[in-house]
Design a protein around this motif. Structure first.
Motif, PDB file in Angstrom:
ATOM      1  N   CYS A 143       3.462   5.619  -3.253  1.00  0.00           N
ATOM      2  CA  CYS A 143       4.662   6.359  -3.653  1.00  0.00           C
ATOM      3  C   CYS A 143       4.840   6.348  -5.167  1.00  0.00           C
ATOM      4  N   VAL A 144       4.497   5.233  -5.802  1.00  0.00           N
ATOM      5  CA  VAL A 144       4.568   5.151  -7.269  1.00  0.00           C
ATOM      6  C   VAL A 144       3.567   6.122  -7.884  1.00  0.00           C
ATOM      7  N   ALA A 145       2.346   6.132  -7.363  1.00  0.00           N
ATOM      8  CA  ALA A 145       1.300   6.994  -7.912  1.00  0.00           C
ATOM      9  C   ALA A 145       1.642   8.471  -7.768  1.00  0.00           C
ATOM     10  N   SER A 170       8.795  -3.891  -9.647  1.00  0.00           N
ATOM     11  CA  SER A 170       9.857  -3.144 -10.310  1.00  0.00           C
ATOM     12  C   SER A 170       9.611  -1.638 -10.219  1.00  0.00           C
ATOM     13  N   GLU A 171       8.346  -1.251 -10.238  1.00  0.00           N
ATOM     14  CA  GLU A 171       8.019   0.174 -10.141  1.00  0.00           C
ATOM     15  C   GLU A 171       8.401   0.739  -8.772  1.00  0.00           C
ATOM     16  N   ILE A 172       8.121  -0.037  -7.718  1.00  0.00           N
ATOM     17  CA  ILE A 172       8.486   0.409  -6.366  1.00  0.00           C
ATOM     18  C   ILE A 172      10.007   0.397  -6.206  1.00  0.00           C
ATOM     19  N   ALA A 173      10.660  -0.647  -6.708  1.00  0.00           N
ATOM     20  CA  ALA A 173      12.117  -0.763  -6.601  1.00  0.00           C
ATOM     21  C   ALA A 173      12.819   0.414  -7.254  1.00  0.00           C
ATOM     22  N   SER A 232       0.838  -1.211   0.000  1.00  0.00           N
ATOM     23  CA  SER A 232       0.000   0.000   0.000  1.00  0.00           C
ATOM     24  C   SER A 232       0.865   1.250   0.000  1.00  0.00           C
ATOM     25  N   ILE A 233       1.907   1.239   0.830  1.00  0.00           N
ATOM     26  CA  ILE A 233       2.819   2.383   0.890  1.00  0.00           C
ATOM     27  C   ILE A 233       3.547   2.547  -0.442  1.00  0.00           C
ATOM     28  N   GLY A 234       4.077   1.439  -0.967  1.00  0.00           N
ATOM     29  CA  GLY A 234       4.822   1.491  -2.210  1.00  0.00           C
ATOM     30  C   GLY A 234       3.987   1.962  -3.385  1.00  0.00           C
TER      31      GLY A 234
END
Length: 217
Positions: free
Chosen positions: A27-29, A57-60, A22-24
């Motif tokens: 942050c991506v959005a 991969s988007e969060i990374a 949820s946090i990640g």
């Protein structure tokens, strides 16, 4: 930038995969960089330790994970750490590192690399976790006997304790610097001076709670 602590200080909470996702995703959005504090990555009492950078991969691509040799090997003065992240993020950290690397002597950095190698070979991670789990369980049993409420930690080595039932001697003399401080500061001073027990006031962790809490190590 969002600072994420998968093993939260001072509660010792280990965030679940669902919570980190949820946090990640948020942050991506919002195109937010995640600075993931994972200094207690090797000291948890849960079946697994989710890492936010491994979720997608988007969060990374937006995450820098921070580790600490001092925390990992129970040696607070061992001031060596590391950062892991996407090339586009880590290159900015490298600019700072050109100066920071002079702060820690070279032998301490070399010793850190050897320590990680030997820890794997000698089973240090599991034995160290068992050691601290026994200490935490013993401390929790002691707090149960005192009937003091506390947060059961999922990781790390501190226990957050509600001290509202604790009564300090009214005639006890504190330093002038503590005269206007909250009860948690005074209890921490008292325990250190009279009992030889070190603790950290909850308000010292920038947490304002009523009733007061202290973090016992």
């Amino acid at each position: 930038m969002h600072t994420d602590k998968p093993r939260h200080n001072p509660l010792g909470k280990v965030f679940s995969t669902e919570e980190l996702t949820s946090i990640g995703n948020l942050c991506v959005a919002r195109n937010i960089i995640v600075l993931s504090d994972e200094v207690y990555e090797r000291l948890h009492y849960t079946p697994s330790f989710p890492r936010i950078a491994r979720l997608s991969s988007e969060i990374a691509a937006r995450t820098i994970s921070i580790g600490s040799v001092g925390k990992t090997f129970n040696a607070t003065g061992w001031r060596v750490g590391y950062a892991i992240g996407d090339e586009n993020l880590i290159k900015h950290v490298q600019w700072a590192h050109t100066m920071l690397c002079y702060v820690t002597p070279g032998p301490a950095q070399e010793a850190a690399a050897v320590a990680y190698e030997q820890a794997e070979l000698e089973g240090f991670w599991a034995s160290n976790e068992m050691l601290f789990r026994r200490k935490v369980d013993s401390f929790c049993q002691f707090l149960d006997e005192l009937e003091l409420p506390y947060v059961v930690p999922s990781g790390a080595y501190f226990i957050f304790v509600n001290i509202s039932k604790v009564k300090l001697p009214e005639e006890y003399v504190y330093p002038r610097s503590l005269s206007k401080e909250s009860p948690d500061w005074k209890l921490c001073y008292y325990m250190c001076q009279e009992l030889g027990v070190s603790s950290i006031p909850g308000s010292g962790e920038n947490i304002q709670l009523s009733p007061p809490w202290v973090s016992c190590h």
